[in-house]
Design a protein around this motif. Sequence first.
Motif, PDB file in Angstrom:
ATOM      1  N   GLY A 165     -44.309 -40.666  25.156  1.00 26.94           N
ATOM      2  CA  GLY A 165     -44.181 -41.446  26.382  1.00 26.94           C
ATOM      3  C   GLY A 165     -42.820 -42.083  26.486  1.00 26.94           C
ATOM      4  O   GLY A 165     -42.028 -41.719  27.338  1.00 26.94           O
ATOM      5  N   ARG A 166     -42.530 -43.023  25.640  1.00 25.06           N
ATOM      6  CA  ARG A 166     -41.249 -43.716  25.713  1.00 25.06           C
ATOM      7  C   ARG A 166     -40.085 -42.793  25.415  1.00 25.06           C
ATOM      8  O   ARG A 166     -38.984 -43.006  25.899  1.00 25.06           O
ATOM      9  N   ASN A 167     -40.317 -41.767  24.601  1.00 23.07           N
ATOM     10  CA  ASN A 167     -39.197 -40.925  24.192  1.00 23.07           C
ATOM     11  C   ASN A 167     -39.073 -39.622  24.978  1.00 23.07           C
ATOM     12  O   ASN A 167     -38.169 -38.841  24.733  1.00 23.07           O
ATOM     13  N   GLY A 168     -39.970 -39.368  25.915  1.00 25.03           N
ATOM     14  CA  GLY A 168     -39.870 -38.186  26.759  1.00 25.03           C
ATOM     15  C   GLY A 168     -40.329 -36.898  26.119  1.00 25.03           C
ATOM     16  O   GLY A 168     -40.168 -35.824  26.694  1.00 25.03           O
ATOM     17  N   LEU A 169     -40.929 -36.968  24.934  1.00 30.84           N
ATOM     18  CA  LEU A 169     -41.388 -35.754  24.263  1.00 30.84           C
ATOM     19  C   LEU A 169     -42.704 -35.278  24.859  1.00 30.84           C
ATOM     20  O   LEU A 169     -43.619 -36.061  25.096  1.00 30.84           O
ATOM     21  N   ASN A 170     -42.783 -33.988  25.070  1.00 33.21           N
ATOM     22  CA  ASN A 170     -43.977 -33.370  25.637  1.00 33.21           C
ATOM     23  C   ASN A 170     -44.885 -32.935  24.500  1.00 33.21           C
ATOM     24  O   ASN A 170     -44.565 -32.032  23.739  1.00 33.21           O
ATOM     25  N   ASN A 171     -46.042 -33.564  24.398  1.00 32.96           N
ATOM     26  CA  ASN A 171     -46.970 -33.310  23.287  1.00 32.96           C
ATOM     27  C   ASN A 171     -47.419 -31.864  23.229  1.00 32.96           C
ATOM     28  O   ASN A 171     -47.701 -31.336  22.162  1.00 32.96           O
ATOM     29  N   ASN A 172     -47.459 -31.199  24.359  1.00 31.29           N
ATOM     30  CA  ASN A 172     -47.943 -29.810  24.396  1.00 31.29           C
ATOM     31  C   ASN A 172     -46.886 -28.817  23.921  1.00 31.29           C
ATOM     32  O   ASN A 172     -47.193 -27.668  23.655  1.00 31.29           O
ATOM     33  N   LYS A 173     -45.632 -29.253  23.778  1.00 31.16           N
ATOM     34  CA  LYS A 173     -44.561 -28.342  23.397  1.00 31.16           C
ATOM     35  C   LYS A 173     -44.008 -28.620  22.007  1.00 31.16           C
ATOM     36  O   LYS A 173     -43.204 -27.850  21.496  1.00 31.16           O
ATOM     37  N   ILE A 174     -44.443 -29.711  21.425  1.00 33.34           N
ATOM     38  CA  ILE A 174     -43.836 -30.133  20.159  1.00 33.34           C
ATOM     39  C   ILE A 174     -44.451 -29.409  18.973  1.00 33.34           C
ATOM     40  O   ILE A 174     -45.653 -29.301  18.855  1.00 33.34           O
ATOM     41  N   VAL A 175     -43.628 -28.916  18.105  1.00 34.48           N
ATOM     42  CA  VAL A 175     -44.072 -28.388  16.815  1.00 34.48           C
ATOM     43  C   VAL A 175     -43.754 -29.449  15.774  1.00 34.48           C
ATOM     44  O   VAL A 175     -42.592 -29.762  15.522  1.00 34.48           O
ATOM     45  N   LEU A 176     -44.796 -30.018  15.177  1.00 30.42           N
ATOM     46  CA  LEU A 176     -44.583 -31.101  14.219  1.00 30.42           C
ATOM     47  C   LEU A 176     -44.045 -30.532  12.919  1.00 30.42           C
ATOM     48  O   LEU A 176     -44.726 -29.811  12.214  1.00 30.42           O
TER      49      LEU A 176
END
Length: 369
Positions: A165-176
């Motif tokens: 949210g605050r950092n603009g990262l898209n949870n659906n695209k992130i590879v942890l």
Amino acid sequence: MSALDVLRQIKLSRREGLKSNRQQKVIEWGNADYINEIGIENLNRRELRNHLESRDLQTNGTRLELIERLRNSLNDEQLRKFAYNETIETENLIQADLEERGSVYVCGSNSKGELGIGDLNPRQFFTVIPQLRGLNVNYVSTCNDMCYAITEDHDVYVWGGGGFGRNGLNNNKIVLNRKKMTGKSSDPNNWLEPQLVSDLTGEEVTSISVGLSHTIAVGRGGDCFLWGENDTGQLGLGDFNSHHTVAINNSFPAIKQVSCGANHSVVLTRSGQVYSWGHASNGRLGIGASERLGVSDSEKNYFPIPQLIKVLEPIRQISCGADHCLAYGPSGAWSWGSGSGGKLGFGDTKDRYDPVLIPKLKGKFILEV
């Protein structure tokens, strides 16, 4: 004394001198420098065997075989040293190349991973962020516990305590790909290493400004990208809904600069106009008012729609503090918002609700605010 006797005396003195030097010098068995200084051919059989034994080599055989075995061992050692030096030199060249292509150094507190070096330990001295080396980073922006970096290819990286949210990262695209942590360190909001903001890839972002809980980026074409919390309307989208992923606000002409306060935002268009929105207390929006009419008391101090600031000249640059703003144009520097601490430059602590030209800077040639 005959000439033959003189030659014999000289030879004897040289032999005794060599013997004396050997006795005085500490023998380092197996040491290549020592062996090369004495010379393999000048070593007797016992010395050859001692040198070989110290190198964990066989000590049996004729004197010629011992010399050959020791010589091969010295050659192998020399080759290993050469290979090691070549490796070190190559590594140094690689590191120098990475350094020339841009590095980001950080120091300070690190309770939310805001240093981006993979842990939560503070640093008293500047430390390089390994993950960003060689990426040609040419712009960085920080606020509170979160940081952004923009590369020469306009890729945007973020790290720190933002969480989704605050950092603009898209949870659906992130590879942890960060390490699994335990206890406090396992907080999902702790981004300990730089992460690529994939929603901005290809958008040619040139600069970023970070507020207390929101962020705005400027694209090469003048687009305004924003994300984060929106409880005071600081995203300028006409509502109070937070955006966990990147959104676009094109409700004004193409922009060239953005600056975020704690809970308000200001943009500068390419034509020199200034727009502001968000929290309006203390006059920080510069629109002559700090309250809206016809809305609930809980929202009256918030302006969720961009407002044009009436300034008498084209503005060249803007800069926001937490609750005040500065701008400069041909006439000098302008300021508005909270005057606490004398930060508006008028010799008092009064708030200003409209941009006012700072008398002491009137007519000055200003480079930056």
